[in-house]
Design a protein around this motif. Structure first.
Motif, PDB file in Angstrom:
ATOM      1  N   PRO A 177       0.884  -1.134  -0.049  1.00 34.69           N
ATOM      2  CA  PRO A 177       0.018   0.046  -0.005  1.00 34.69           C
ATOM      3  C   PRO A 177       0.900   1.191   0.018  1.00 34.69           C
ATOM      4  CG  PRO A 177       0.017  -1.236   2.072  1.00 34.69           C
ATOM      5  CD  PRO A 177       0.842  -2.059   1.137  1.00 34.69           C
ATOM      6  N   PRO A 223      -2.320   1.146   5.874  1.00 33.09           N
ATOM      7  CA  PRO A 223      -3.862   1.238   5.951  1.00 33.09           C
ATOM      8  C   PRO A 223      -4.452   1.536   7.077  1.00 33.09           C
ATOM      9  CG  PRO A 223      -3.092  -0.908   5.060  1.00 33.09           C
ATOM     10  CD  PRO A 223      -1.888  -0.250   5.606  1.00 33.09           C
ATOM     11  N   PRO A 227      -5.754   5.612   6.793  1.00 40.35           N
ATOM     12  CA  PRO A 227      -7.161   5.867   6.227  1.00 40.35           C
ATOM     13  C   PRO A 227      -8.074   5.228   6.895  1.00 40.35           C
ATOM     14  CG  PRO A 227      -5.790   4.329   4.867  1.00 40.35           C
ATOM     15  CD  PRO A 227      -4.878   4.963   5.653  1.00 40.35           C
ATOM     16  N   SER A 257     -19.507  -2.931  -9.654  1.00 38.18           N
ATOM     17  CA  SER A 257     -18.309  -2.086  -9.033  1.00 38.18           C
ATOM     18  C   SER A 257     -18.921  -1.320  -7.914  1.00 38.18           C
ATOM     19  CB  SER A 257     -17.680  -0.910  -9.936  1.00 38.18           C
ATOM     20  OG  SER A 257     -18.583  -0.050 -10.510  1.00 38.18           O
ATOM     21  N   HIS A 265     -16.810   6.215   4.128  1.00 38.43           N
ATOM     22  CA  HIS A 265     -16.896   4.815   3.727  1.00 38.43           C
ATOM     23  C   HIS A 265     -15.923   4.544   2.698  1.00 38.43           C
ATOM     24  CE1 HIS A 265     -20.321   4.246   6.524  1.00 38.43           C
ATOM     25  NE2 HIS A 265     -20.852   5.476   6.028  1.00 38.43           N
ATOM     26  N   ASN A 266     -15.467   5.297   1.729  1.00 37.48           N
ATOM     27  CA  ASN A 266     -14.600   4.960   0.713  1.00 37.48           C
ATOM     28  C   ASN A 266     -13.327   4.663   1.210  1.00 37.48           C
ATOM     29  OD1 ASN A 266     -16.588   5.234  -1.394  1.00 37.48           O
ATOM     30  ND2 ASN A 266     -16.032   7.298  -2.004  1.00 37.48           N
ATOM     31  N   LEU A 267     -12.984   5.376   2.169  1.00 31.42           N
ATOM     32  CA  LEU A 267     -11.584   4.976   2.866  1.00 31.42           C
ATOM     33  C   LEU A 267     -11.602   3.453   3.700  1.00 31.42           C
ATOM     34  CD1 LEU A 267     -10.489   8.413   4.774  1.00 31.42           C
ATOM     35  CD2 LEU A 267      -9.312   7.403   2.793  1.00 31.42           C
ATOM     36  N   ASN A 301     -13.559   1.151   2.266  1.00 33.73           N
ATOM     37  CA  ASN A 301     -13.681   0.248   1.188  1.00 33.73           C
ATOM     38  C   ASN A 301     -11.894   0.184   0.636  1.00 33.73           C
ATOM     39  OD1 ASN A 301     -16.124  -0.461   1.114  1.00 33.73           O
ATOM     40  ND2 ASN A 301     -16.586   1.557   0.377  1.00 33.73           N
ATOM     41  N   TRP A 302     -11.356   1.335   0.660  1.00 34.99           N
ATOM     42  CA  TRP A 302      -9.989   1.184  -0.087  1.00 34.99           C
ATOM     43  C   TRP A 302      -9.375   0.186   0.774  1.00 34.99           C
ATOM     44  CZ3 TRP A 302      -5.273   2.667   2.048  1.00 34.99           C
ATOM     45  CH2 TRP A 302      -4.177   2.981   1.162  1.00 34.99           C
ATOM     46  N   SER A 303      -9.408   0.363   2.231  1.00 31.79           N
ATOM     47  CA  SER A 303      -8.338  -0.218   3.119  1.00 31.79           C
ATOM     48  C   SER A 303      -8.588  -1.794   3.077  1.00 31.79           C
ATOM     49  CB  SER A 303      -8.831   0.183   4.540  1.00 31.79           C
ATOM     50  OG  SER A 303      -8.381   1.516   4.401  1.00 31.79           O
ATOM     51  N   LYS A 315      -8.564  -3.647   0.692  1.00 28.36           N
ATOM     52  CA  LYS A 315      -7.646  -4.501  -0.147  1.00 28.36           C
ATOM     53  C   LYS A 315      -6.503  -4.896   0.741  1.00 28.36           C
ATOM     54  CE  LYS A 315      -4.861  -3.846  -4.529  1.00 28.36           C
ATOM     55  NZ  LYS A 315      -4.534  -2.941  -5.596  1.00 28.36           N
ATOM     56  N   TRP A 316      -6.084  -4.360   1.996  1.00 26.63           N
ATOM     57  CA  TRP A 316      -4.896  -4.804   2.672  1.00 26.63           C
ATOM     58  C   TRP A 316      -5.347  -5.278   4.038  1.00 26.63           C
ATOM     59  CZ3 TRP A 316      -4.816  -0.158  -0.662  1.00 26.63           C
ATOM     60  CH2 TRP A 316      -3.850  -0.464  -1.697  1.00 26.63           C
TER      61      TRP A 316
END
Length: 296
Positions: free
Chosen positions: A4, A8, A11, A178, A228-230, A232-234, A236-237
């Motif tokens: 990343p 993570p 965020p 998506s 909420h997008n942060l 969802n981004w996190s 991934k890791w």
């Protein structure tokens, strides 16, 4: 897996602060609950629209009739979740309302048990009983303050059940779309639902003072699109459990902010009850074996 660009947890921490501000912004706004909810969703859709049209609009064609039905139900549930939660903040404290709304994982388990026949474990039963005990303690303490505070607690619990329904109906559709397309579809349906709710209630779309529009836009940008997008981004890791546990700090952050902004000091029953609720949900979210049993 790629490394990343930043840790993570950074965020995730920002995400927790962002969603903690939701109740604060609602309480600072003076409009009716339905109006606040409408503009939160409307501005979220408006901000996302250019990105959706440029990159994801083709995905809408892949939705089946079942997908549209489930998305519609999810959008309606989300709309009324916001209406009832925002309304609860007119009657009870930020701390009580956000703690009770955070009981969503336990409501989700009840839903998956009834709909998908998932098994009940002893850990789940114990966690549920602990969280319910905490919510009863909060509500009992609020009832000692006033009957209206207890009414606010009930609204928050119903709002929690509704957001669980939103997640349960939406999870199947989300698997095939998506994040942007799914969010756009459900948020749009939620906005339309809120539009007709305001008309039915005879509430006003405006005009409002400049500060009201400021709170509406901040609600769309910070808790909805940033927070909420942060998370969802996190994902991934980090695991979903990490996010679930992090979200438990939302009522803690909201309660601390409410002390400084509204001078809403916590009673003993709110503190003890809130900690019991969070402990129950934490027990539910954690796989205890990973913490206490070493692999052979």
């Amino acid at each position: 897996m790629t490394k990343p660009p930043i840790h993570p947890y950074i965020p995730i921490f920002i995400g927790v602060i962002s969603v903690s501000l939701s109740a604060i912004f609602v309480k600072l706004a003076n409009a009716d609950a339905g109006v606040i909810a409408f503009y939160r969703m409307f501005f979220s859709v408006l901000i996302m629209l250019p990105w959706f049209l440029m990159n994801y609009r083709h995905e809408v064609k892949t939705l089946s009739k079942r997908d549209w039905l489930f998305s519609a139900i999810a959008g309606v549930f989300l709309a009324f979740h916001f209406i009832l939660w925002f309304e609860s903040l007119n009657y009870t404290s930020v701390a009580s309302s956000t703690v009770l709304v955070t009981m969503q994982p336990l409501f989700a388990f009840i839903g998956t048990y009834l709909i998908f026949k998932e098994k009940i474990t002893l850990k789940t039963i114990v966690a549920g009983m602990i969280a319910i005990l905490g919510s009863v303690l909060i509500s009992w303490g609020d009832f000692q303050i006033s009957g209206s505070a207890l009414y606010g607690d009930v609204l928050a619990l119903v709002a929690c059940a509704l957001v669980t329904g939103y997640l349960l109906f939406g999870q199947d559709v989300r698997k095939r779309l998506s994040l942007v397309t799914y969010t756009m579809v459900v948020y749009s349906i939620s906005t339309i639902t809120l539009f007709f709710y305001i008309i039915a209630k005879g509430e006003s779309f405006g005009p409002y003072p400049a500060m009201e529009w400021f709170w509406f836009i901040l609600l769309a940008i910070i808790p909805n699109l940033l927070g909420h997008n942060l998370f969802n981004w996190s994902l991934k890791w980090v695991s979903t459990n990490v996010i679930s546990i992090a979200i438990l700090f939302e009522p803690v952050g909201a309660a601390i902010l409410a002390i400084f902004i509204f001078e809403e000091y916590l009673s003993a029953t709110q503190i003890i009850g809130g900690l019991i609720v969070l402990a129950g949900i934490l027990l539910f979210a954690l796989d205890l074996k990973k913490f206490f049993i070493k692999k052979a």
